[in-house]
Write a protein that holds these residues in place. Structure first.
Motif, PDB file in Angstrom:
ATOM      1  N   GLU A   7       1.061  -1.138   0.102  1.00  9.20           N
ATOM      2  CA  GLU A   7       0.038   0.142  -0.024  1.00  9.20           C
ATOM      3  C   GLU A   7       0.812   1.312  -0.099  1.00  9.20           C
ATOM      4  O   GLU A   7       1.810   1.471   0.891  1.00  9.20           O
ATOM      5  CB  GLU A   7      -0.977  -0.039   1.093  1.00  9.20           C
ATOM      6  CG  GLU A   7      -1.774   1.064   1.597  1.00  9.20           C
ATOM      7  CD  GLU A   7      -2.587   1.545   0.322  1.00  9.20           C
ATOM      8  OE1 GLU A   7      -2.470   2.232  -0.252  1.00  9.20           O
ATOM      9  OE2 GLU A   7      -3.700   0.747   0.305  1.00  9.20           O
ATOM     10  N   ASP A   8       0.698   2.115  -0.765  1.00  6.05           N
ATOM     11  CA  ASP A   8       1.471   3.236  -1.096  1.00  6.05           C
ATOM     12  C   ASP A   8       0.855   4.381  -0.158  1.00  6.05           C
ATOM     13  O   ASP A   8       1.569   5.498  -0.027  1.00  6.05           O
ATOM     14  CB  ASP A   8       1.601   3.612  -2.377  1.00  6.05           C
ATOM     15  CG  ASP A   8       0.507   4.045  -3.262  1.00  6.05           C
ATOM     16  OD1 ASP A   8      -0.645   3.338  -3.016  1.00  6.05           O
ATOM     17  OD2 ASP A   8       0.606   5.192  -3.898  1.00  6.05           O
ATOM     18  N   ASP A  51      -2.748  -3.498  -2.826  1.00  2.00           N
ATOM     19  CA  ASP A  51      -3.572  -2.252  -3.437  1.00  2.00           C
ATOM     20  C   ASP A  51      -2.980  -2.278  -5.069  1.00  2.00           C
ATOM     21  O   ASP A  51      -2.087  -2.962  -5.396  1.00  2.00           O
ATOM     22  CB  ASP A  51      -2.825  -0.992  -2.951  1.00  2.00           C
ATOM     23  CG  ASP A  51      -3.191   0.512  -3.319  1.00  2.00           C
ATOM     24  OD1 ASP A  51      -4.505   0.434  -3.876  1.00  2.00           O
ATOM     25  OD2 ASP A  51      -2.627   1.187  -3.529  1.00  2.00           O
ATOM     26  N   GLY A  53      -3.026   0.755  -7.399  1.00  5.80           N
ATOM     27  CA  GLY A  53      -2.472   1.622  -8.028  1.00  5.80           C
ATOM     28  C   GLY A  53      -1.271   1.889  -6.941  1.00  5.80           C
ATOM     29  O   GLY A  53      -1.405   2.628  -5.805  1.00  5.80           O
ATOM     30  N   LYS A 101     -12.406   0.042  -1.241  1.00  7.19           N
ATOM     31  CA  LYS A 101     -11.935   1.056  -0.249  1.00  7.19           C
ATOM     32  C   LYS A 101     -13.208   2.007  -0.184  1.00  7.19           C
ATOM     33  O   LYS A 101     -13.850   2.537  -1.309  1.00  7.19           O
ATOM     34  CB  LYS A 101     -10.619   1.892  -0.613  1.00  7.19           C
ATOM     35  CG  LYS A 101      -9.409   1.031  -0.635  1.00  7.19           C
ATOM     36  CD  LYS A 101      -8.306   2.253  -1.117  1.00  7.19           C
ATOM     37  CE  LYS A 101      -7.163   1.100  -1.293  1.00  7.19           C
ATOM     38  NZ  LYS A 101      -5.910   1.821  -1.727  1.00  7.19           N
TER      39      LYS A 101
HETATM   40 CA    CA Z   1      -2.658   3.389  -4.105  1.00  8.11          CA
END
Ligand code: CA
Length: 221
Positions: A7-8, A51, A53, A101
Protein backbone atom coordinates in the motif's frame (compact mmCIF):
# COMPACT_ATOMS: atom_id res chain seq x y z
CA UNK A 1 0.89 -15.72 10.43
CA UNK A 2 2.92 -13.38 8.24
CA UNK A 3 1.21 -10.91 5.91
CA UNK A 4 2.69 -8.77 3.15
CA UNK A 5 0.85 -5.46 3.00
CA UNK A 6 1.35 -3.53 -0.25
CA UNK A 7 0.00 0.00 0.00
CA UNK A 8 1.51 3.36 -1.01
CA UNK A 9 -0.91 5.52 0.98
CA UNK A 10 0.97 6.10 4.25
CA UNK A 11 -2.03 6.93 6.37
CA UNK A 12 -4.06 3.98 5.14
CA UNK A 13 -1.05 1.63 5.30
CA UNK A 14 -0.33 2.68 8.86
CA UNK A 15 -3.93 1.98 9.88
CA UNK A 16 -4.08 -1.40 8.16
CA UNK A 17 -0.75 -2.49 9.60
CA UNK A 18 -1.78 -1.50 13.13
CA UNK A 19 -5.13 -3.28 12.78
CA UNK A 20 -3.54 -6.49 11.50
CA UNK A 21 -0.85 -6.46 14.17
CA UNK A 22 -3.51 -6.06 16.80
CA UNK A 23 -5.19 -9.18 15.39
CA UNK A 24 -1.92 -11.08 15.86
CA UNK A 25 -0.52 -11.02 12.33
CA UNK A 26 3.13 -10.21 11.66
CA UNK A 27 3.05 -7.54 8.94
CA UNK A 28 5.67 -6.53 6.38
CA UNK A 29 4.71 -3.33 4.62
CA UNK A 30 5.91 -2.61 1.07
CA UNK A 31 5.14 0.87 -0.26
CA UNK A 32 5.68 0.29 -3.98
CA UNK A 33 5.29 -2.50 -6.51
CA UNK A 34 8.96 -3.34 -6.87
CA UNK A 35 9.47 -3.64 -3.11
CA UNK A 36 6.48 -5.97 -3.06
CA UNK A 37 7.89 -8.07 -5.89
CA UNK A 38 11.23 -8.38 -4.10
CA UNK A 39 9.57 -9.32 -0.80
CA UNK A 40 7.42 -11.98 -2.50
CA UNK A 41 10.48 -13.50 -4.17
CA UNK A 42 12.37 -13.73 -0.89
CA UNK A 43 9.95 -14.37 1.96
CA UNK A 44 7.19 -16.91 2.51
CA UNK A 45 3.89 -15.21 3.37
CA UNK A 46 0.58 -16.60 4.54
CA UNK A 47 -1.32 -13.92 2.59
CA UNK A 48 -0.89 -10.65 0.68
CA UNK A 49 -3.02 -7.49 0.92
CA UNK A 50 -2.43 -5.74 -2.39
CA UNK A 51 -3.34 -2.22 -3.45
CA UNK A 52 -3.66 -1.88 -7.24
CA UNK A 53 -2.56 1.73 -7.82
CA UNK A 54 1.12 1.65 -6.85
CA UNK A 55 4.30 3.51 -7.81
CA UNK A 56 7.08 1.72 -9.77
CA UNK A 57 5.01 -1.36 -10.63
CA UNK A 58 1.19 -1.59 -10.70
CA UNK A 59 -0.43 -4.02 -8.29
CA UNK A 60 -1.88 -6.04 -11.15
CA UNK A 61 1.67 -6.65 -12.47
CA UNK A 62 2.92 -7.63 -9.00
CA UNK A 63 0.16 -10.23 -8.89
CA UNK A 64 0.73 -11.41 -12.47
CA UNK A 65 4.46 -11.88 -11.92
CA UNK A 66 3.96 -13.72 -8.62
CA UNK A 67 1.54 -16.16 -10.27
CA UNK A 68 3.86 -16.55 -13.28
CA UNK A 69 6.57 -17.51 -10.78
CA UNK A 70 4.18 -20.14 -9.39
CA UNK A 71 3.73 -18.31 -6.12
CA UNK A 72 0.32 -19.48 -4.88
CA UNK A 73 0.12 -17.22 -1.80
CA UNK A 74 -3.48 -16.06 -1.18
CA UNK A 75 -3.92 -12.48 -2.43
CA UNK A 76 -6.60 -10.01 -1.40
CA UNK A 77 -6.87 -6.94 -3.62
CA UNK A 78 -7.71 -3.51 -2.28
CA UNK A 79 -9.27 -1.25 -4.83
CA UNK A 80 -10.85 2.16 -4.77
CA UNK A 81 -12.33 1.55 -8.19
CA UNK A 82 -15.61 -0.17 -7.69
CA UNK A 83 -16.02 -1.17 -11.28
CA UNK A 84 -16.86 -4.62 -12.50
CA UNK A 85 -14.06 -4.78 -15.13
CA UNK A 86 -11.40 -4.02 -12.48
CA UNK A 87 -12.63 -6.70 -10.17
CA UNK A 88 -12.87 -9.26 -12.98
CA UNK A 89 -9.37 -8.36 -14.14
CA UNK A 90 -8.04 -8.82 -10.60
CA UNK A 91 -9.69 -12.18 -10.13
CA UNK A 92 -8.59 -13.26 -13.62
CA UNK A 93 -5.02 -12.28 -12.75
CA UNK A 94 -5.13 -14.71 -9.83
CA UNK A 95 -6.45 -12.72 -6.88
CA UNK A 96 -8.42 -14.72 -4.33
CA UNK A 97 -10.60 -11.96 -2.92
CA UNK A 98 -11.03 -8.19 -3.03
CA UNK A 99 -12.22 -5.34 -0.86
CA UNK A 100 -13.44 -1.95 -2.01
CA UNK A 101 -12.00 1.11 -0.25
CA UNK A 102 -13.09 2.34 2.19
CA UNK A 103 -13.51 -0.91 4.10
CA UNK A 104 -13.85 -2.04 7.67
CA UNK A 105 -10.68 -3.35 9.33
CA UNK A 106 -12.62 -6.11 11.04
CA UNK A 107 -13.84 -7.32 7.68
CA UNK A 108 -10.30 -7.31 6.29
CA UNK A 109 -9.10 -9.41 9.25
CA UNK A 110 -11.95 -11.88 8.84
CA UNK A 111 -11.43 -12.23 5.08
CA UNK A 112 -7.70 -12.77 5.53
CA UNK A 113 -8.31 -15.51 8.08
CA UNK A 114 -10.75 -17.15 5.66
CA UNK A 115 -8.21 -16.93 2.80
CA UNK A 116 -5.45 -18.40 4.94
CA UNK A 117 -7.71 -21.25 6.06
CA UNK A 118 -8.64 -22.03 2.48
CA UNK A 119 -5.00 -21.82 1.39
CA UNK A 120 -3.61 -24.14 4.03
CA UNK A 121 -3.47 -27.87 3.41
CA UNK A 122 -5.43 -28.67 6.58
CA UNK A 123 -8.17 -26.07 6.62
CA UNK A 124 -9.54 -25.32 10.07
CA UNK A 125 -7.89 -28.42 11.48
CA UNK A 126 -8.13 -28.46 15.24
CA UNK A 127 -4.80 -29.07 16.90
CA UNK A 128 -4.97 -31.37 19.89
CA UNK A 129 -1.90 -32.05 21.94
CA UNK A 130 -2.11 -33.74 25.29
CA UNK A 131 -4.69 -31.72 27.27
CA UNK A 132 -4.27 -28.75 24.92
CA UNK A 133 -6.69 -27.87 22.16
CA UNK A 134 -6.13 -25.02 19.69
CA UNK A 135 -8.79 -24.02 17.20
CA UNK A 136 -7.22 -21.92 14.41
CA UNK A 137 -10.59 -20.98 12.92
CA UNK A 138 -11.90 -19.47 16.15
CA UNK A 139 -8.43 -18.54 17.43
CA UNK A 140 -9.08 -19.98 20.84
CA UNK A 141 -7.15 -22.30 23.13
CA UNK A 142 -8.37 -24.74 25.74
CA UNK A 143 -6.32 -26.46 28.42
CA UNK A 144 -7.97 -29.42 30.14
CA UNK A 145 -11.27 -28.25 28.67
CA UNK A 146 -11.01 -24.73 30.07
CA UNK A 147 -10.52 -21.67 27.85
CA UNK A 148 -7.13 -19.97 28.19
CA UNK A 149 -6.77 -16.25 27.63
CA UNK A 150 -3.70 -15.61 25.44
CA UNK A 151 -2.39 -12.39 23.93
CA UNK A 152 -2.17 -12.27 20.13
CA UNK A 153 1.58 -12.94 20.23
CA UNK A 154 1.36 -15.70 22.82
CA UNK A 155 -1.24 -17.36 20.59
CA UNK A 156 0.94 -16.92 17.48
CA UNK A 157 3.94 -18.42 19.25
CA UNK A 158 1.97 -21.40 20.55
CA UNK A 159 0.42 -21.99 17.10
CA UNK A 160 3.84 -21.90 15.41
CA UNK A 161 5.31 -24.40 17.88
CA UNK A 162 2.32 -26.75 17.56
CA UNK A 163 2.40 -26.67 13.75
CA UNK A 164 6.06 -27.67 14.00
CA UNK A 165 5.71 -30.17 16.85
CA UNK A 166 8.80 -32.34 17.06
CA UNK A 167 10.99 -29.72 15.38
CA UNK A 168 13.13 -27.18 17.20
CA UNK A 169 12.47 -23.58 16.16
CA UNK A 170 15.21 -21.03 16.81
CA UNK A 171 14.52 -17.71 18.44
CA UNK A 172 15.09 -16.01 15.08
CA UNK A 173 12.60 -18.30 13.32
CA UNK A 174 10.03 -17.57 16.00
CA UNK A 175 10.65 -13.83 15.84
CA UNK A 176 10.05 -13.97 12.07
CA UNK A 177 6.67 -15.56 12.65
CA UNK A 178 5.63 -12.96 15.22
CA UNK A 179 7.04 -9.70 13.96
CA UNK A 180 6.97 -7.66 10.75
CA UNK A 181 9.74 -5.53 9.24
CA UNK A 182 11.03 -2.72 11.38
CA UNK A 183 9.05 -3.76 14.43
CA UNK A 184 10.93 -3.23 17.64
CA UNK A 185 11.75 -6.63 19.17
CA UNK A 186 12.91 -6.78 22.77
CA UNK A 187 15.91 -9.11 22.90
CA UNK A 188 14.16 -11.42 25.36
CA UNK A 189 10.65 -11.19 23.84
CA UNK A 190 10.39 -14.86 22.86
CA UNK A 191 11.63 -15.99 26.30
CA UNK A 192 8.99 -13.81 27.92
CA UNK A 193 6.17 -15.24 25.75
CA UNK A 194 7.37 -18.79 26.44
CA UNK A 195 7.38 -17.99 30.15
CA UNK A 196 3.78 -16.73 29.92
CA UNK A 197 2.66 -19.79 27.98
CA UNK A 198 4.23 -22.14 30.50
CA UNK A 199 2.51 -20.31 33.33
CA UNK A 200 -0.89 -20.22 31.61
CA UNK A 201 -0.75 -23.81 30.30
CA UNK A 202 1.76 -26.17 31.87
CA UNK A 203 5.51 -25.78 32.48
CA UNK A 204 6.33 -29.04 30.70
CA UNK A 205 4.65 -28.21 27.38
CA UNK A 206 7.41 -26.17 25.73
CA UNK A 207 10.95 -27.46 26.01
CA UNK A 208 14.00 -25.24 25.85
CA UNK A 209 16.77 -26.69 23.68
CA UNK A 210 19.86 -24.94 25.02
CA UNK A 211 21.62 -22.79 22.46
CA UNK A 212 19.14 -23.79 19.73
CA UNK A 213 15.60 -22.73 20.51
CA UNK A 214 12.28 -24.15 21.60
CA UNK A 215 10.17 -27.16 20.77
CA UNK A 216 6.94 -28.88 21.62
CA UNK A 217 7.76 -32.59 21.38
CA UNK A 218 5.55 -34.80 19.29
CA UNK A 219 3.07 -36.81 21.30
CA UNK A 220 3.89 -40.46 21.77
CA UNK A 221 1.97 -42.46 19.15
CA1 CA B 1 -2.55 3.39 -4.12
Amino acid sequence: MRILLVEDDRLLGDGIRAGLQQAGFAVDWAEDGRAAELALANEPYDAVVLDLGLPRLPGMDVLGRARAARNAVPVLILTARDTVPDRIAGLDAGADDYLIKPFDLGELQARLRALIRRGSSQPQALIEHDALRLDPAARNVFWQGRPVDLSAREYALLHALLLNAGRVLSRTQLEEKLYGWGEEIESNAIEVFVHHLRRKLTPALIRTVRGVGYTIPRQPE
